[in-house]
Design a protein around this motif. Structure first.
Motif, short mmCIF file in Angstrom:
data_model
loop_
_atom_site.label_atom_id
_atom_site.label_comp_id
_atom_site.label_asym_id
_atom_site.label_seq_id
_atom_site.Cartn_x
_atom_site.Cartn_y
_atom_site.Cartn_z
N GLU A 214 0.82 -1.21 0.00
CA GLU A 214 0.00 0.00 0.00
C GLU A 214 0.86 1.27 0.00
N ALA A 215 2.14 1.15 0.37
CA ALA A 215 3.03 2.31 0.36
C ALA A 215 3.52 2.67 -1.03
N ILE A 216 3.34 1.76 -1.97
CA ILE A 216 3.83 1.96 -3.34
C ILE A 216 2.73 2.60 -4.18
N ARG A 217 3.05 3.78 -4.75
CA ARG A 217 2.06 4.53 -5.52
C ARG A 217 2.69 5.07 -6.79
N PRO A 218 1.90 5.22 -7.86
CA PRO A 218 2.42 5.87 -9.06
C PRO A 218 2.93 7.28 -8.73
N GLY A 219 4.10 7.61 -9.25
CA GLY A 219 4.67 8.93 -9.02
C GLY A 219 5.46 9.07 -7.73
N ARG A 220 5.58 7.99 -6.94
CA ARG A 220 6.27 8.05 -5.65
C ARG A 220 7.61 7.31 -5.72
N LEU A 221 8.59 7.87 -5.04
CA LEU A 221 9.90 7.24 -4.85
C LEU A 221 10.02 6.77 -3.41
N VAL A 222 10.37 5.51 -3.22
CA VAL A 222 10.67 4.97 -1.89
C VAL A 222 12.16 4.67 -1.83
N ILE A 223 12.87 5.29 -0.89
CA ILE A 223 14.30 5.08 -0.69
C ILE A 223 14.48 4.30 0.60
N GLN A 224 15.01 3.08 0.49
CA GLN A 224 15.26 2.27 1.68
C GLN A 224 16.70 2.42 2.10
N VAL A 225 16.93 2.94 3.30
CA VAL A 225 18.26 3.12 3.86
C VAL A 225 18.56 2.05 4.91
N GLY A 226 17.54 1.67 5.69
CA GLY A 226 17.74 0.70 6.77
C GLY A 226 17.77 -0.73 6.28
N TYR A 227 17.57 -1.68 7.21
CA TYR A 227 17.84 -3.08 6.92
C TYR A 227 16.71 -3.79 6.18
N HIS A 228 15.61 -4.06 6.85
CA HIS A 228 14.55 -4.86 6.23
C HIS A 228 13.22 -4.14 6.45
N GLU A 229 13.12 -2.94 5.88
CA GLU A 229 11.97 -2.08 6.14
C GLU A 229 10.87 -2.21 5.09
N VAL A 230 11.17 -2.83 3.96
CA VAL A 230 10.23 -2.87 2.84
C VAL A 230 9.92 -4.33 2.52
N SER A 231 8.63 -4.66 2.43
CA SER A 231 8.23 -6.04 2.20
C SER A 231 8.51 -6.46 0.76
N PHE A 232 8.61 -7.75 0.55
CA PHE A 232 8.78 -8.27 -0.80
C PHE A 232 7.60 -7.86 -1.68
N ALA A 233 6.42 -7.87 -1.11
CA ALA A 233 5.22 -7.50 -1.88
C ALA A 233 5.31 -6.05 -2.35
N ALA A 234 5.85 -5.18 -1.51
CA ALA A 234 6.00 -3.77 -1.91
C ALA A 234 7.01 -3.63 -3.04
N ILE A 235 8.13 -4.35 -2.95
CA ILE A 235 9.12 -4.30 -4.02
C ILE A 235 8.51 -4.84 -5.31
N ASN A 236 7.75 -5.93 -5.21
CA ASN A 236 7.10 -6.49 -6.40
C ASN A 236 6.12 -5.51 -7.04
N ARG A 237 5.49 -4.71 -6.22
CA ARG A 237 4.50 -3.77 -6.76
C ARG A 237 5.16 -2.57 -7.45
N SER A 238 6.41 -2.29 -7.12
CA SER A 238 7.12 -1.17 -7.74
C SER A 238 7.34 -1.46 -9.22
N THR A 239 7.15 -0.45 -10.04
CA THR A 239 7.38 -0.65 -11.48
C THR A 239 8.83 -0.48 -11.86
N ARG A 240 9.64 0.17 -11.00
CA ARG A 240 11.06 0.34 -11.25
C ARG A 240 11.82 0.03 -9.97
N VAL A 241 12.87 -0.77 -10.10
CA VAL A 241 13.73 -1.12 -8.96
C VAL A 241 15.13 -0.60 -9.25
#
Length: 327
Positions: A214-241
């Motif tokens: 739910e944190a992944i949205r069109p037009g949004r950038l998510v920058i992960q700096v810490g260890y394991h803060e982002v779920s696999f499902a969120a990464i899968n939902r991102s259109t660009r990695v």
């Protein structure tokens, strides 16, 4: 003959501009160029246990040419289970000249590490965001979060707003009068994520994901700096990695993306761009992309920043000077 060896405390590093976001940004841009020119090396890390389930000390070697002319090793002790009120991570960087091996100095590197990490996030905000960044949501209240807040203050003074969340409900880290934009304390992370942040920066020590799909949205950038803060499902939902770099550390790092890779749920060829592609090749996302940027933290940047402050220390005669060899 030798010019001797210098040790720099954290106070020395700060006084020499080691925490200056603009200087760190310039260092990183130069190092990325040198990496593309094969004028930098970053061998695999090695580590030893510190006797607790999560305690480890890491040796991270690297070298970089150009104006840095530095070879060195960053030695970092991660102490998440220590109860002595000292920092959970303690870092020292040893620097030699890259061209002849002459030892130059030892630098306390906690502040340098945070500053170079925030500078990489600045590059992502400038080049990897699908849309111009006006509103930022920052997660965390530790050293990395404070370095990012300082980076935003210096390099992004024209933001409309920065929202800030921390699970411990900490007090605001700055006098708000010092900031060029409103800093809004948010208590509910899910409500904050549902709002219109152009970028979300995660700077926590979370061992389990804070961000779901739910944190992944069109037009949004998510920058992960810490260890394991982002779920696999969120990464899968991102259109660009995106990554700062894909390297051998993918086999051991606790970062979410590399855990996902080792679980067989992400392939390296699905990485869309790294820092070299952003800075040197002009890669950019589309305006409706949802971008996930995994910031591993490259120790070659630590070597470059430590080299710069050591050179300044030698010019100014600051730090503690030691004579290692007969003059």
């Amino acid at each position: 003959m030798t010019s001797g060896f210098r040790t720099l405390s954290r106070a020395d590093v700060v006084a020499l501009g080691g925490t200056d976001p603009q200087a760190a940004l310039e260092d990183i841009c130069d190092v990325v160029t040198l990496m593309r020119q094969n004028a930098a090396q970053m061998p695999a890390e090695t580590h030893v246990s510190l006797g607790t389930p999560r305690g480890k000390a890491y040796a991270l070697p690297a070298s970089v040419g150009g104006r840095f002319n530095a070879a060195g090793v960053k030695w970092t002790a991660h102490r998440p289970d220590a109860n002595d009120k000292l920092p959970q991570a303690m870092a020292l960087t040893l620097i030699n000249r890259a061209d002849n091996g002459q030892p130059l100095g030892l630098v306390e590197s906690g502040a340098l590490t945070a500053t170079r990490t925030a500078a990489v996030s600045a590059l992502a905000l400038r080049h990897a965001a699908p849309r111009p960044v006006q509103r930022v949501l920052l997660l965390g209240a530790g050293v990395q979060a404070m370095a990012h807040l300082d980076m935003l203050r210096h390099l992004f003074p024209h933001l409309q707003q920065v929202s800030w969340w921390d699970r411990r409900a900490s007090a605001l880290p700055f006098e708000t009068a010092q900031l060029p934009w409103p800093l809004i304390r948010v208590a509910d992370l899910q409500i904050a994520l549902a709002q219109d942040a152009d970028a979300v920066i995660t700077c926590t020590s979370a061992a389990e994901p804070l961000l779901g799909p739910e944190a992944i949205r069109p037009g949004r950038l998510v920058i992960q700096v810490g260890y394991h803060e982002v779920s696999f499902a969120a990464i899968n939902r991102s259109t660009r990695v995106l990554v700062d770099l894909w390297g051998d550390f993918c086999e051991t790092s606790a970062k979410s993306l590399f855990q996902m890779y080792r679980a067989g749920k992400f392939l390296p060829e699905h990485v869309d761009a790294d820092l070299g592609n952003l800075l040197l090749d002009g890669w950019r996302p589309a305006a409706d992309d949802s971008v996930y940027f995994s910031s591993f933290g490259l120790n070659v940047f630590d070597i470059a920043l430590a080299s710069r402050v050591l050179k300044l220390a030698a010019e100014r005669g600051t730090g503690t000077h030691l004579s290692l060899f007969p003059e």
